[in-house]
Design an enzyme around this catalytic site. Structure first.
Site, mmCIF file in Angstrom:
data_model
loop_
_atom_site.group_PDB
_atom_site.id
_atom_site.type_symbol
_atom_site.label_atom_id
_atom_site.label_comp_id
_atom_site.label_asym_id
_atom_site.label_seq_id
_atom_site.Cartn_x
_atom_site.Cartn_y
_atom_site.Cartn_z
ATOM 1 N N HIS A 76 -18.899 7.842 -12.200
ATOM 2 C CA HIS A 76 -18.463 8.836 -11.010
ATOM 3 C C HIS A 76 -17.200 9.806 -11.381
ATOM 4 O O HIS A 76 -16.616 9.904 -12.208
ATOM 5 C CB HIS A 76 -16.558 7.393 -10.584
ATOM 6 C CG HIS A 76 -17.241 5.595 -10.682
ATOM 7 N ND1 HIS A 76 -17.090 5.089 -11.128
ATOM 8 C CD2 HIS A 76 -18.320 5.485 -9.594
ATOM 9 C CE1 HIS A 76 -18.106 4.108 -10.288
ATOM 10 N NE2 HIS A 76 -18.045 4.260 -9.178
ATOM 11 N N SER A 108 -19.654 3.080 -4.061
ATOM 12 C CA SER A 108 -18.638 3.775 -5.155
ATOM 13 C C SER A 108 -18.467 4.883 -4.818
ATOM 14 O O SER A 108 -17.022 5.476 -4.563
ATOM 15 C CB SER A 108 -18.102 2.828 -6.524
ATOM 16 O OG SER A 108 -19.627 3.409 -6.973
ATOM 17 N N ASP A 147 -14.648 8.687 -14.302
ATOM 18 C CA ASP A 147 -14.980 7.421 -15.830
ATOM 19 C C ASP A 147 -17.137 7.357 -16.300
ATOM 20 O O ASP A 147 -17.100 7.938 -16.579
ATOM 21 C CB ASP A 147 -14.728 6.039 -14.927
ATOM 22 C CG ASP A 147 -15.858 5.933 -13.741
ATOM 23 O OD1 ASP A 147 -17.198 6.434 -13.825
ATOM 24 O OD2 ASP A 147 -14.599 5.562 -12.527
#
Length: 592
Positions: free
Chosen positions: A297, A37, A294
């Protein structure tokens, strides 16, 4: 015998002492991304794991930013396996990173099958939205001229696959196996993130897991680096944990908020404590002031920092391989000044004559292929000659040359002091003439300051080094007019050989961005044809002019081997400057 004072204009070497040329801003044919991610460009319907901008669009992730800096087509930076691409008729991009991927899935996306699969903890977890053959599946080959970008490891921890140092070491080895697979498929340039310190994220900061996860992150990275060091490719490690620790230690230098808990709070508030000031619902929402979007990330601020960090490493050779060229410029300026002095009338046989002290000062600007720079130079030449007989004159000369070069988009500043000494001989008989010089010298790179963007500010890394230079040059010509004529015209041939060695050095800060460079050597072999002329314009004044065309035989691309000073065992060789085969007037030579 000519006794008039001289004026001489040499077209072939005008401003040679200060000019420079620049390499292209990117030697890479493209950019291909693998990972999780942290690098996902939007496999899940355009969703990226970072903050939304003011217009409600997802901010870019670091490989998208870096690809833009390298001039890669934005379409190529898009997701490779998004289920929306075939529906909308969009071409697949070269970003194979998928949110939720473990190190094994990253390897599979290269060697077997790429799947866009909903990660654990999300609604519909495990559902495969699209799959396609992996990047190297079915016997395909990697592009040796492309840049490969690899991240991963965090999901092995988050999904419970790492519970011990042995597990962490195995996960690091699996990520290295992806780099190994790319190398075996033909990849040459592979950039690899070190895993960020998971203990320093909102997900784990302040919890009992913080210290164990920080230690296990370190074990992962040690295993990764050890395995990467055994791969026969140019593996470029990014010390991301060290960079982020610097940002947390001095947030204002990176444009981040001061007086805020940058590890314990985030921008989006999704699963973590939203920052009350700069969070999405804060009093002054601004994700660029926060490091995390978050639980794990980064925001656009973190993504930009990492992209700038990567670009600072890739772009360093485009400037640092110019250090030998600066020395070659000094050598050629010194040789041209000698030729200038050789135009003075010969003294009586058996007598000596000092050279006329010369201290020219010149400027020049260049701009090539997106890179630009300004150079300026100063020099002082002294010496003398002795006439042996009617045909021969011998001499010695010394020169001090100072060059300053501002290079790149952020005005890196490089200073060279050259101390050169020459022995020369001149011959003339009837209408034939010849000259030759042997030159050697010491190079003092006293102030080397590489400057680059790092987030909202610039950062400079400094160092210094030494070097040595030597050269031999010669010319043979024939005067078309008698010596007594008011004008002279003489075609000539020339040959030059020069070699420069610049000692390796380390930048001194000890920070994540500091680099070390190995020794550099550059040889020049040139042959030329020219025409030299003079005319007596006044009884006491003779004007000289010269035009010449040279061919450079040593025109191979200049590379440099380098390393992060924080990771000295993992070195790599990157592309730099390429000389011209036929140098432009006033340049040591360079082509984009």
């Amino acid at each position: 015998m000519r006794k008039a004072p001289l004026l001489r204009f040499t077209l072939a070497s005008l401003a040679l002492a200060c000019s420079q040329a620049f390499a292209a801003p990117s030697p890479y044919s493209g950019m291909i991304v693998f990972g999780d991610s942290l690098s996902d460009a939007g496999q899940f319907g355009g969703v990226r794991f970072t903050n939304l901008d003011a217009n409600g669009n997802y901010a870019p992730v670091s490989p998208m930013i870096l690809g833009g800096q390298l001039g890669v087509n934005p379409t190529e930076l898009g997701p490779s396996t998004s289920p929306l691409n075939p529906v909308l008729g969009l071409p697949d991009g070269n970003n194979w990173a998928v949110g939720g991927y473990t190190t094994q899935q990253i390897l599979d996306s290269i060697t077997s099958t790429s799947e866009t699969v909903i990660p654990p903890g999300r609604p519909g977890a495990g559902q495969v939205l699209r799959e396609k053959p992996g990047y190297l599946a079915n016997g395909l080959r990697a592009d040796p001229n492309a840049l490969y970008y690899l991240t991963g490891g965090g999901n092995d921890f988050l999904q419970g696959l790492v519970n011990s140092p042995a597990d962490a070491a195995a996960a690091g080895a699996r990520l290295a196996a992806s780099a190994q697979a790319l190398q075996q498929g033909g990849a040459r340039y592979i950039m690899v993130w070190l895993l960020p310190d998971l203990g320093q994220t909102p997900n784990f900061s302040g919890t009992p897991q913080q210290t164990p996860l920080s230690l296990l992150s370190g074990v992962f990275n040690q295993s990764l680096l050890s395995q990467l060091g055994q791969i026969d490719a140019e593996i470029i490690p990014l010390n991301v944990p060290m960079l982020l620790s610097e940002a947390l230690a001095s947030p204002s230098q990176f444009g981040l908020a001061t007086g805020q808990n940058l590890v314990g709070t985030c921008s989006s508030g999704e699963g973590c404590v939203e920052n009350p000031v700069y969070g999405i619902n804060g009093t002054t929402p601004d994700p660029t002031k926060l490091l995390f979007n978050d639980l794990v990330h980064p925001t656009i601020a973190g993504q930009q920092l990492i992209a700038d960090y990567a670009y600072s490493i890739l772009s360093a050779p485009w400037e640092l391989t110019l250090l030998p060229e600066m020395a070659h410029t000094s050598l050629r300026a010194h040789q041209d000044e000698l030729r200038n002095q050789w135009q003075t009338p010969w003294q009586a046989v058996g007598s000596g004559k000092p050279l006329s002290p010369a201290a020219p000062r010149t400027w020049i600007s260049t701009a090539r292929a997106g890179a630009s720079g300004d150079g300026r130079g100063y020099n002082l030449t002294v010496g003398g000659s002795y006439r042996l007989n009617d045909a021969w004159r011998l001499g010695l000369a010394g020169g001090v040359y100072r060059q300053k070069l501002e290079a790149g988009g952020h005005d890196s500043d490089y200073t060279l002091n050259s101390y050169l000494a020459s022995a020369f001989a001149q011959y003339r008989q009837d209408r034939w003439w010849a000259d030759a010089a042997l030159t050697a010298g010491h190079l003092d790179y006293s102030d080397l300051k590489r400057t680059f963007a790092l987030g909202v500010n610039d950062r400079s890394e400094k160092g210094d080094t030494d070097g040595e230079a030597w050269a031999i040059s010669g010319r043979l010509g024939y005067n078309l007019a008698a010596d007594s004529s008011n004008w002279q015209l003489a075609p000539f041939i020339s040959a030059d050989y020069a070699r420069v060695k610049v000692d390796g050095y380390d930048e001194k800060s000890g920070r994540s961005t500091a680099l070390g460079f190995d020794d550099q050597a550059r040889t020049s072999r040139r042959l030329g044809l020219g025409l030299q002329g003079s005319v007596q314009v006044l009884p006491s004044t003779r004007l000289f002019a010269e035009v010449a065309q040279e061919h450079e035989f040593e025109d191979d691309r200049q590379d440099v081997t380098m390393h992060l000073t924080s990771l000295p065992a993992n070195d790599f060789t990157l592309t730099g400057y390429t000389p011209h085969t036929a140098p432009d007037p006033g340049e040591p030579g360079g082509k984009p």
